[in-house]
Design a protein around this motif. Structure first.
Motif, PDB file in Angstrom:
ATOM      1  N   ASN A 257     -37.326 -36.020  19.215  1.00 16.90           N
ATOM      2  CA  ASN A 257     -36.299 -34.990  19.316  1.00 16.90           C
ATOM      3  C   ASN A 257     -35.257 -35.408  20.354  1.00 16.90           C
ATOM      4  O   ASN A 257     -35.491 -36.307  21.172  1.00 16.90           O
ATOM      5  N   VAL A 258     -34.129 -34.764  20.302  1.00 15.18           N
ATOM      6  CA  VAL A 258     -32.984 -35.112  21.153  1.00 15.18           C
ATOM      7  C   VAL A 258     -33.328 -34.980  22.639  1.00 15.18           C
ATOM      8  O   VAL A 258     -32.981 -35.847  23.447  1.00 15.18           O
ATOM      9  N   PHE A 259     -34.024 -33.919  22.994  1.00 14.32           N
ATOM     10  CA  PHE A 259     -34.347 -33.678  24.407  1.00 14.32           C
ATOM     11  C   PHE A 259     -35.170 -34.829  24.987  1.00 14.32           C
ATOM     12  O   PHE A 259     -34.866 -35.340  26.066  1.00 14.32           O
ATOM     13  N   ASP A 260     -36.213 -35.263  24.273  1.00 12.95           N
ATOM     14  CA  ASP A 260     -37.068 -36.338  24.773  1.00 12.95           C
ATOM     15  C   ASP A 260     -36.342 -37.682  24.808  1.00 12.95           C
ATOM     16  O   ASP A 260     -36.536 -38.477  25.729  1.00 12.95           O
ATOM     17  N   ILE A 261     -35.505 -37.937  23.816  1.00 18.79           N
ATOM     18  CA  ILE A 261     -34.767 -39.205  23.786  1.00 18.79           C
ATOM     19  C   ILE A 261     -33.893 -39.343  25.029  1.00 18.79           C
ATOM     20  O   ILE A 261     -33.829 -40.403  25.656  1.00 18.79           O
ATOM     21  N   LEU A 262     -33.234 -38.257  25.415  1.00 17.98           N
ATOM     22  CA  LEU A 262     -32.342 -38.298  26.574  1.00 17.98           C
ATOM     23  C   LEU A 262     -33.089 -38.134  27.898  1.00 17.98           C
ATOM     24  O   LEU A 262     -32.622 -38.608  28.927  1.00 17.98           O
ATOM     25  N   LYS A 263     -34.244 -37.481  27.870  1.00 27.36           N
ATOM     26  CA  LYS A 263     -34.999 -37.242  29.094  1.00 27.36           C
ATOM     27  C   LYS A 263     -35.573 -38.534  29.665  1.00 27.36           C
ATOM     28  O   LYS A 263     -35.571 -38.752  30.874  1.00 27.36           O
ATOM     29  N   TYR A 264     -36.090 -39.401  28.786  1.00 30.23           N
ATOM     30  CA  TYR A 264     -36.734 -40.638  29.240  1.00 30.23           C
ATOM     31  C   TYR A 264     -35.726 -41.778  29.296  1.00 30.23           C
ATOM     32  O   TYR A 264     -34.870 -41.918  28.416  1.00 30.23           O
ATOM     33  N   ASP A 265     -35.846 -42.604  30.330  1.00 28.23           N
ATOM     34  CA  ASP A 265     -34.880 -43.680  30.558  1.00 28.23           C
ATOM     35  C   ASP A 265     -34.881 -44.701  29.429  1.00 28.23           C
ATOM     36  O   ASP A 265     -33.840 -45.031  28.873  1.00 28.23           O
ATOM     37  N   SER A 266     -36.059 -45.228  29.093  1.00 26.62           N
ATOM     38  CA  SER A 266     -36.155 -46.272  28.062  1.00 26.62           C
ATOM     39  C   SER A 266     -36.631 -45.680  26.741  1.00 26.62           C
ATOM     40  O   SER A 266     -37.485 -44.796  26.714  1.00 26.62           O
ATOM     41  N   PHE A 267     -36.050 -46.189  25.663  1.00 28.21           N
ATOM     42  CA  PHE A 267     -36.455 -45.804  24.310  1.00 28.21           C
ATOM     43  C   PHE A 267     -37.141 -47.027  23.705  1.00 28.21           C
ATOM     44  O   PHE A 267     -36.503 -47.924  23.176  1.00 28.21           O
ATOM     45  N   LEU A 268     -38.460 -47.071  23.846  1.00 26.30           N
ATOM     46  CA  LEU A 268     -39.258 -48.206  23.376  1.00 26.30           C
ATOM     47  C   LEU A 268     -39.755 -47.896  21.970  1.00 26.30           C
ATOM     48  O   LEU A 268     -40.461 -46.907  21.754  1.00 26.30           O
ATOM     49  N   VAL A 269     -39.391 -48.729  21.026  1.00 23.85           N
ATOM     50  CA  VAL A 269     -39.671 -48.419  19.626  1.00 23.85           C
ATOM     51  C   VAL A 269     -40.157 -49.666  18.891  1.00 23.85           C
ATOM     52  O   VAL A 269     -39.694 -50.774  19.165  1.00 23.85           O
ATOM     53  N   THR A 270     -41.112 -49.489  17.991  1.00 24.51           N
ATOM     54  CA  THR A 270     -41.601 -50.627  17.213  1.00 24.51           C
ATOM     55  C   THR A 270     -40.607 -50.953  16.100  1.00 24.51           C
ATOM     56  O   THR A 270     -39.806 -50.106  15.703  1.00 24.51           O
ATOM     57  N   LYS A 271     -40.701 -52.179  15.590  1.00 24.79           N
ATOM     58  CA  LYS A 271     -39.797 -52.620  14.523  1.00 24.79           C
ATOM     59  C   LYS A 271     -39.929 -51.716  13.296  1.00 24.79           C
ATOM     60  O   LYS A 271     -38.932 -51.306  12.690  1.00 24.79           O
ATOM     61  N   ALA A 272     -41.182 -51.383  12.949  1.00 26.71           N
ATOM     62  CA  ALA A 272     -41.418 -50.526  11.780  1.00 26.71           C
ATOM     63  C   ALA A 272     -40.822 -49.141  11.992  1.00 26.71           C
ATOM     64  O   ALA A 272     -40.280 -48.531  11.063  1.00 26.71           O
ATOM     65  N   ALA A 273     -40.881 -48.646  13.237  1.00 24.13           N
ATOM     66  CA  ALA A 273     -40.336 -47.319  13.530  1.00 24.13           C
ATOM     67  C   ALA A 273     -38.814 -47.315  13.431  1.00 24.13           C
ATOM     68  O   ALA A 273     -38.218 -46.343  12.944  1.00 24.13           O
ATOM     69  N   VAL A 274     -38.175 -48.392  13.892  1.00 28.44           N
ATOM     70  CA  VAL A 274     -36.709 -48.491  13.775  1.00 28.44           C
ATOM     71  C   VAL A 274     -36.293 -48.453  12.311  1.00 28.44           C
ATOM     72  O   VAL A 274     -35.351 -47.749  11.924  1.00 28.44           O
ATOM     73  N   GLU A 275     -36.999 -49.215  11.497  1.00 26.29           N
ATOM     74  CA  GLU A 275     -36.684 -49.240  10.061  1.00 26.29           C
ATOM     75  C   GLU A 275     -36.879 -47.859   9.439  1.00 26.29           C
ATOM     76  O   GLU A 275     -36.105 -47.441   8.577  1.00 26.29           O
ATOM     77  N   LYS A 276     -37.907 -47.161   9.878  1.00 22.55           N
ATOM     78  CA  LYS A 276     -38.178 -45.818   9.357  1.00 22.55           C
ATOM     79  C   LYS A 276     -37.077 -44.837   9.786  1.00 22.55           C
ATOM     80  O   LYS A 276     -36.616 -44.006   9.000  1.00 22.55           O
ATOM     81  N   ILE A 277     -36.628 -44.950  11.053  1.00 22.34           N
ATOM     82  CA  ILE A 277     -35.560 -44.082  11.555  1.00 22.34           C
ATOM     83  C   ILE A 277     -34.289 -44.293  10.736  1.00 22.34           C
ATOM     84  O   ILE A 277     -33.607 -43.341  10.346  1.00 22.34           O
ATOM     85  N   GLN A 278     -33.985 -45.553  10.464  1.00 22.75           N
ATOM     86  CA  GLN A 278     -32.770 -45.859   9.702  1.00 22.75           C
ATOM     87  C   GLN A 278     -32.884 -45.387   8.258  1.00 22.75           C
ATOM     88  O   GLN A 278     -31.893 -45.000   7.638  1.00 22.75           O
ATOM     89  N   GLU A 279     -34.095 -45.367   7.748  1.00 27.34           N
ATOM     90  CA  GLU A 279     -34.324 -44.874   6.381  1.00 27.34           C
ATOM     91  C   GLU A 279     -34.181 -43.361   6.316  1.00 27.34           C
ATOM     92  O   GLU A 279     -33.572 -42.819   5.401  1.00 27.34           O
ATOM     93  N   VAL A 280     -34.714 -42.683   7.324  1.00 28.10           N
ATOM     94  CA  VAL A 280     -34.701 -41.214   7.339  1.00 28.10           C
ATOM     95  C   VAL A 280     -33.299 -40.654   7.590  1.00 28.10           C
ATOM     96  O   VAL A 280     -32.875 -39.706   6.941  1.00 28.10           O
ATOM     97  N   TYR A 281     -32.563 -41.265   8.533  1.00 24.48           N
ATOM     98  CA  TYR A 281     -31.258 -40.713   8.928  1.00 24.48           C
ATOM     99  C   TYR A 281     -30.064 -41.391   8.264  1.00 24.48           C
ATOM    100  O   TYR A 281     -28.931 -41.139   8.646  1.00 24.48           O
ATOM    101  N   ALA A 282     -30.323 -42.254   7.309  1.00 25.92           N
ATOM    102  CA  ALA A 282     -29.229 -42.948   6.609  1.00 25.92           C
ATOM    103  C   ALA A 282     -28.383 -41.961   5.819  1.00 25.92           C
ATOM    104  O   ALA A 282     -28.889 -40.960   5.315  1.00 25.92           O
TER     105      ALA A 282
END
Length: 207
Positions: A182-207
């Protein structure tokens, strides 16, 4: 398209990945972000606060003194608001603070949050986060090798029990799945550590 290195748990580069400009490359909309964060925080409120009115407090059945002849103001009950132990006028009552934000605003806020993380160079992409055993020390070691900032949000595509439990005892780290970020957690934490598979999934969901 922005291009980021893919790292392993030792911090070595193993490849690269292109991030969609539609999701990670927009100009962050601060108004949408503020709207969604206010909504998230409001929806988290329990709304269980409560005060008693003069009809709900105990006592006060008898007049404190007679109507006339005392020189005092007329009073019918010691449980009126001006008395100690009296009821509260217009005090809070249990209620729901939930309200709905349009889906387009939510999507815009999510893309804005992700784009702001990329602009700040706070996104770290890892090949995977597969641990042989549940061990907090191994997670701490990996985060140090990846140069993760003081606080971090780790995002997986699917449930990763060993990694999630390894990070559970680290107070500055939170884990999440792609469908729970969610937006709050993304901005609350300094680093956004994400796996390669998760990045691909994010791009698929929000495309």
């Amino acid at each position: 398209m922005a291009k980021l290195d893919i790292l392993n748990l030792q911090g070595a580069v193993t490849g690269s990945i292109e991030l969609s400009d539609e999701i990670f490359g927009i100009t962050p909309n601060e108004s949408a972000i503020a709207t969604v964060i206010r909504n998230q925080l409001a929806n988290r409120r329990q709304g269980t606060h409560s005060t008693k009115t003069r009809s709900e407090v105990r006592g006060g059945g008898k007049r404190p003194y007679r109507q006339k002849g005392t020189g005092n103001a007329r009073h019918g009950s010691t449980r009126s608001a001006q008395y100690v132990g009296g009821g509260i006028i217009f005090g809070p009552k249990p209620r729901s603070y939930n309200y709905v934000v349009p889906k387009k605003i939510k999507r815009l806020a999510m893309k804005s949050a992700l784009s702001s993380k990329l602009l700040d160079k706070k996104i770290i992409v890892v090949e995977d986060m597969n641990f042989d055993a549940i061990k907090t020390a191994e997670m701490v070691k990996s985060l140090k090798a990846l140069n993760v900032a003081k606080t971090a949000l780790i995002v997986f595509e699917d449930k990763n029990e060993k990694a999630e439990l390894s990070a559970r005892n680290i107070p500055t780290v939170k884990t999440a799945l792609v469908n729970t970020i969610n937006v709050f957690d993304i901005l609350k934490y300094d680093s956004f550590l994400v796996t390669k598979a998760a990045v691909e999934k994010i791009q698929e969901v929000y495309a």
